[in-house]
Motif scaffolding. Structure first.
Motif, short mmCIF file in Angstrom:
data_model
loop_
_atom_site.label_atom_id
_atom_site.label_comp_id
_atom_site.label_asym_id
_atom_site.label_seq_id
_atom_site.Cartn_x
_atom_site.Cartn_y
_atom_site.Cartn_z
N UNK A 1 11.76 52.92 -50.86
CA UNK A 1 11.43 51.93 -51.59
C UNK A 1 9.97 51.59 -51.79
N UNK A 2 9.57 50.95 -52.92
CA UNK A 2 8.03 50.61 -53.09
C UNK A 2 8.00 49.44 -52.10
N UNK A 3 6.66 49.36 -51.76
CA UNK A 3 6.22 48.48 -51.13
C UNK A 3 5.89 47.01 -52.06
N UNK A 4 6.35 46.04 -51.98
CA UNK A 4 5.99 44.86 -52.58
C UNK A 4 4.30 44.82 -52.76
N UNK A 5 3.93 44.21 -53.79
CA UNK A 5 2.28 44.18 -53.86
C UNK A 5 2.28 42.34 -54.13
N UNK A 6 0.89 42.00 -53.95
CA UNK A 6 0.67 40.64 -54.19
C UNK A 6 0.93 40.07 -55.48
N UNK A 7 1.24 38.76 -55.73
CA UNK A 7 1.68 37.96 -57.00
C UNK A 7 0.58 38.42 -58.06
N UNK A 8 -0.72 38.37 -57.56
CA UNK A 8 -1.80 38.88 -58.82
C UNK A 8 -1.59 40.29 -59.10
N UNK A 9 -1.07 41.17 -58.33
CA UNK A 9 -1.16 42.41 -58.54
C UNK A 9 0.19 42.62 -59.47
N UNK A 10 1.22 42.02 -59.18
CA UNK A 10 2.51 41.93 -59.86
C UNK A 10 2.53 41.63 -61.25
N UNK A 11 1.64 40.31 -61.46
CA UNK A 11 1.42 39.88 -62.54
C UNK A 11 0.74 41.06 -63.45
N UNK A 12 -0.19 41.65 -62.86
CA UNK A 12 -1.22 42.52 -63.51
C UNK A 12 -0.29 43.83 -64.08
N UNK A 13 0.64 44.21 -63.28
CA UNK A 13 1.41 45.53 -63.58
C UNK A 13 2.65 45.22 -64.59
N UNK A 14 2.62 43.76 -64.87
CA UNK A 14 3.78 43.50 -65.84
C UNK A 14 3.45 43.20 -67.14
N UNK A 15 3.92 44.20 -68.18
CA UNK A 15 3.45 44.18 -69.42
C UNK A 15 3.48 42.85 -69.91
N UNK A 16 4.51 42.27 -70.00
CA UNK A 16 4.74 40.97 -70.67
C UNK A 16 4.14 39.55 -70.01
N UNK A 17 3.38 39.83 -69.16
CA UNK A 17 2.50 38.85 -68.44
C UNK A 17 1.00 39.04 -68.65
N UNK A 18 0.54 39.72 -69.72
CA UNK A 18 -0.89 40.06 -69.85
C UNK A 18 -1.66 38.79 -70.34
N UNK A 19 -1.19 38.00 -70.78
CA UNK A 19 -1.79 36.63 -71.26
C UNK A 19 -1.94 35.88 -70.22
N UNK A 20 -0.90 35.73 -69.16
CA UNK A 20 -1.03 35.16 -67.98
C UNK A 20 -2.26 35.85 -67.18
N UNK A 21 -2.19 37.03 -67.16
CA UNK A 21 -3.11 37.84 -66.16
C UNK A 21 -4.61 37.40 -66.64
N UNK A 22 -4.78 37.54 -67.86
CA UNK A 22 -6.04 37.07 -68.33
C UNK A 22 -6.73 35.72 -67.92
N UNK A 23 -5.52 34.77 -68.10
CA UNK A 23 -5.82 33.29 -67.60
C UNK A 23 -5.96 33.03 -66.10
N UNK A 24 -5.29 33.95 -65.39
CA UNK A 24 -5.55 33.93 -64.03
C UNK A 24 -6.91 34.31 -63.79
N UNK A 25 -7.26 35.25 -64.25
CA UNK A 25 -8.84 35.79 -64.00
C UNK A 25 -9.88 34.44 -64.64
N UNK A 26 -9.43 34.11 -65.75
CA UNK A 26 -10.38 32.95 -66.15
C UNK A 26 -10.47 31.83 -65.22
N UNK A 27 -9.26 31.51 -64.70
CA UNK A 27 -9.35 30.32 -64.07
C UNK A 27 -9.64 30.66 -62.25
N UNK A 28 -10.14 31.83 -62.09
CA UNK A 28 -10.65 32.36 -60.70
C UNK A 28 -9.38 32.22 -59.64
N UNK A 29 -8.00 32.45 -60.16
CA UNK A 29 -7.07 32.35 -59.34
C UNK A 29 -6.49 33.62 -58.57
#
Length: 166
Positions: free
Chosen positions: A29-57
């Motif tokens: 089994x793959x070891x789960x990664x953080x929410x931030x890394x999960x968002x970054x690795x999920x292609x359909x969440x690329x806009x959200x990933x950019x906004x997370x960075x913009x917001x400093x979250x």
């Protein structure tokens, strides 16, 4: 034993070892990664990933949590009125408020959703509902639920939620 029998036995043993190695590698089994890394690795969440960075979250979503994140898909952001995303992106405080309205404290799996309000991290109330296997948050439908992370869970939704005016 004859040479031919020894050769057959050796081939079968090698094939069995290779099969066991392949199956055990697939079963690791793959070891789960953080929410931030999960968002970054999920292609359909690329806009959200950019906004997370913009917001400093990013650091917050890499922290201990746990959090449940109702993550709008890229399609959800594209469905916003023209110019909304661009205007929002220019104000990191508004982006942060918007994103924190999509998160609740604690890890809430789909099976644990109750028809009730949950307190968003930004202080607003989110109406959660479940009917059979279908889960909604406010007016958004969970299109992909229970994406597990080391510090919480992500539910991908089809609509960007609007926080109440303060």
């Amino acid at each position: 034993m004859s040479y031919l029998l020894t050769l057959r036995f050796t081939r079968r043993a090698a094939l069995a070892c290779a099969t066991i190695a392949l199956v055990s590698a697939c079963a690791t089994p793959q070891k789960p990664v953080s929410l931030a890394d999960t968002i970054a690795m999920t292609p359909e969440l690329s806009t959200l990933n950019g906004l997370v960075k913009t917001a400093g979250l990013t650091e917050t979503l890499q922290g201990p949590g746990p959090f449940t994140l109702f993550a709008p898909s890229d399609a959800a952001f594209k469905a916003l009125k023209p110019g909304t995303l661009e205007a929002l992106s220019k104000n990191p405080a508004d982006v942060k408020d918007l994103l924190l309205f999509h998160a609740v404290s604690g890890a809430v799996a789909s099976k644990d959703v109750k028809n009730s309000d949950a307190k968003a991290v930004n202080g607003g109330a989110l109406a959660l509902a479940k009917a059979g296997d279908f889960v909604t948050v406010e007016n958004a439908f969970v299109v992909k639920g229970d994406v597990m992370a080391s510090n919480g869970v992500v539910h991908i939704i089809d609509t960007v939620l609007t926080p109440p005016k303060k």
